[in-house]
Motif scaffolding. Structure first.
Motif, mmCIF file in Angstrom:
data_model
loop_
_atom_site.group_PDB
_atom_site.id
_atom_site.type_symbol
_atom_site.label_atom_id
_atom_site.label_comp_id
_atom_site.label_asym_id
_atom_site.label_seq_id
_atom_site.Cartn_x
_atom_site.Cartn_y
_atom_site.Cartn_z
ATOM 1 N N ALA A 50 0.853 -1.192 0.000
ATOM 2 C CA ALA A 50 0.000 0.000 0.000
ATOM 3 C C ALA A 50 0.878 1.226 0.000
ATOM 4 C CB ALA A 50 -0.921 0.007 1.213
ATOM 5 N N ALA B 179 -1.746 4.806 3.792
ATOM 6 C CA ALA B 179 -2.939 3.999 3.506
ATOM 7 C C ALA B 179 -3.488 3.304 4.746
ATOM 8 C CB ALA B 179 -2.633 2.965 2.432
ATOM 9 N N LYS C 125 -1.403 1.067 6.732
ATOM 10 C CA LYS C 125 -0.727 -0.223 6.937
ATOM 11 C C LYS C 125 -0.383 -0.466 8.401
ATOM 12 C CE LYS C 125 2.730 0.476 4.176
ATOM 13 N NZ LYS C 125 2.400 1.860 3.767
ATOM 14 N N ILE D 38 -3.617 -1.063 10.577
ATOM 15 C CA ILE D 38 -4.186 -2.376 10.272
ATOM 16 C C ILE D 38 -3.291 -3.481 10.806
ATOM 17 C CG2 ILE D 38 -4.695 -3.952 8.357
ATOM 18 C CD1 ILE D 38 -5.591 -1.364 6.812
ATOM 19 N N LEU E 292 -3.710 -2.714 -0.649
ATOM 20 C CA LEU E 292 -4.699 -1.767 -0.165
ATOM 21 C C LEU E 292 -4.777 -0.612 -1.159
ATOM 22 C CD1 LEU E 292 -3.754 -1.642 3.631
ATOM 23 C CD2 LEU E 292 -5.444 -3.097 2.499
ATOM 24 N N VAL F 220 -5.903 2.834 -2.613
ATOM 25 C CA VAL F 220 -6.361 4.130 -2.111
ATOM 26 C C VAL F 220 -5.765 5.233 -2.986
ATOM 27 C CG1 VAL F 220 -4.447 4.330 -0.474
ATOM 28 C CG2 VAL F 220 -6.570 5.550 -0.023
ATOM 29 N N ALA G 12 -9.150 0.443 0.404
ATOM 30 C CA ALA G 12 -8.739 0.906 1.738
ATOM 31 C C ALA G 12 -9.444 2.187 2.125
ATOM 32 C CB ALA G 12 -7.233 1.094 1.778
ATOM 33 N N THR G 13 -10.679 2.344 1.663
ATOM 34 C CA THR G 13 -11.424 3.571 1.954
ATOM 35 C C THR G 13 -12.572 3.334 2.931
ATOM 36 O OG1 THR G 13 -12.717 3.161 -0.050
ATOM 37 C CG2 THR G 13 -10.857 4.654 -0.241
ATOM 38 N N ILE H 92 -11.785 -3.528 6.713
ATOM 39 C CA ILE H 92 -10.571 -3.914 5.987
ATOM 40 C C ILE H 92 -9.916 -5.125 6.630
ATOM 41 C CG2 ILE H 92 -8.260 -3.150 5.332
ATOM 42 C CD1 ILE H 92 -9.401 -0.284 5.225
#
Length: 226
Positions: A18, A22, A24, A27, A123, A125, A209-210, A216
């Protein structure tokens, strides 16, 4: 969903691809806390080397402070060292690979470690969303937990203070708009060849990734279950 911890043997190792900003790190922290993953973040490895003020760290600092990526040989060396310390636990590679060369070398490393339970998660974005997130991103200066003042999910309970340890929330030095635009552009220039590499190996999963962090994470775990 996030209160259920599943068996580590049933989870694939994750390559998290990503652009910067984003989500990362956020997450990955969810996956570490709730699923037992080990988080291998190249950004953290590089910043740790810089904090040690070693000769290598000084070289890295001069490069990434301008918004550019650290050279492949340096990143590969740091990642290999970290992977050697992981024993029979699923891991997340966050921020690596970022070039096709890194992806090819990583595959050689996986063969060396007899690892074949891999999923590459992209991801997806856009740059405007990334710039908005970066504007609101804050990091604890003690425990490094990530927050975002514009996200209801990621806001601290007390403004400017970490929920975990009470540390002060600060902006990263590389979280500047112009630097982020450079990093995003470099990422986009390299990512297509990386995605094609994992697509050809039938290991690639693309996730928007929005949406919310929990949504997600749900999608990632669905892809990561063996």
């Amino acid at each position: 969903m996030l209160n259920v911890r599943r068996g580590l043997d049933n989870l694939k190792n994750i390559i998290l691809i990503a652009p910067p900003g984003a989500g990362k790190g956020t997450i990955s922290n969810y996956l570490v806390e709730h699923y037992g993953y080990v988080h291998v973040a190249t950004g953290d490895l590089l910043r740790c080397e810089i904090a040690m003020n070693s000769e290598l760290g000084q070289e890295i600092d001069q490069i990434i402070s301008k918004g550019y990526l650290a050279p492949d040989d340096i990143v590969i060396k740091l990642v290999l060292k970290k992977l050697e310390q992981i024993h029979n636990k699923p891991f997340i590679l966050d921020g690596f690979p970022r070039t096709l060369k890194q992806a090819e070398v990583l595959q050689e490393i996986f063969l060396q470690f007899h690892l074949n339970n891999i999923t590459a998660v992209y991801l997806d974005v856009d740059v405007d969303t990334v710039l908005k997130r970066i504007e609101g991103r804050r990091i604890c200066n003690q425990c490094q937990k990530v927050y975002n003042i514009y996200s209801e999910e990621l806001k601290p309970i007390h403004e400017g203070l970490c929920d975990n340890c009470g540390g002060v929330l600060v902006k990263r030095s590389d979280d500047e708009k112009e630097k982020m635009k450079i990093r995003f552009q470099i990422f986009k220039e390299n990512v297509e060849s990386i995605l094609n590499f994992y697509q050809s190996r039938k290991e690639l999963q693309v996730i928007p990734a929005t949406t919310s962090i929990t949504d997600i994470v749900d999608k990632i775990i669905n892809e990561a279950e063996v």
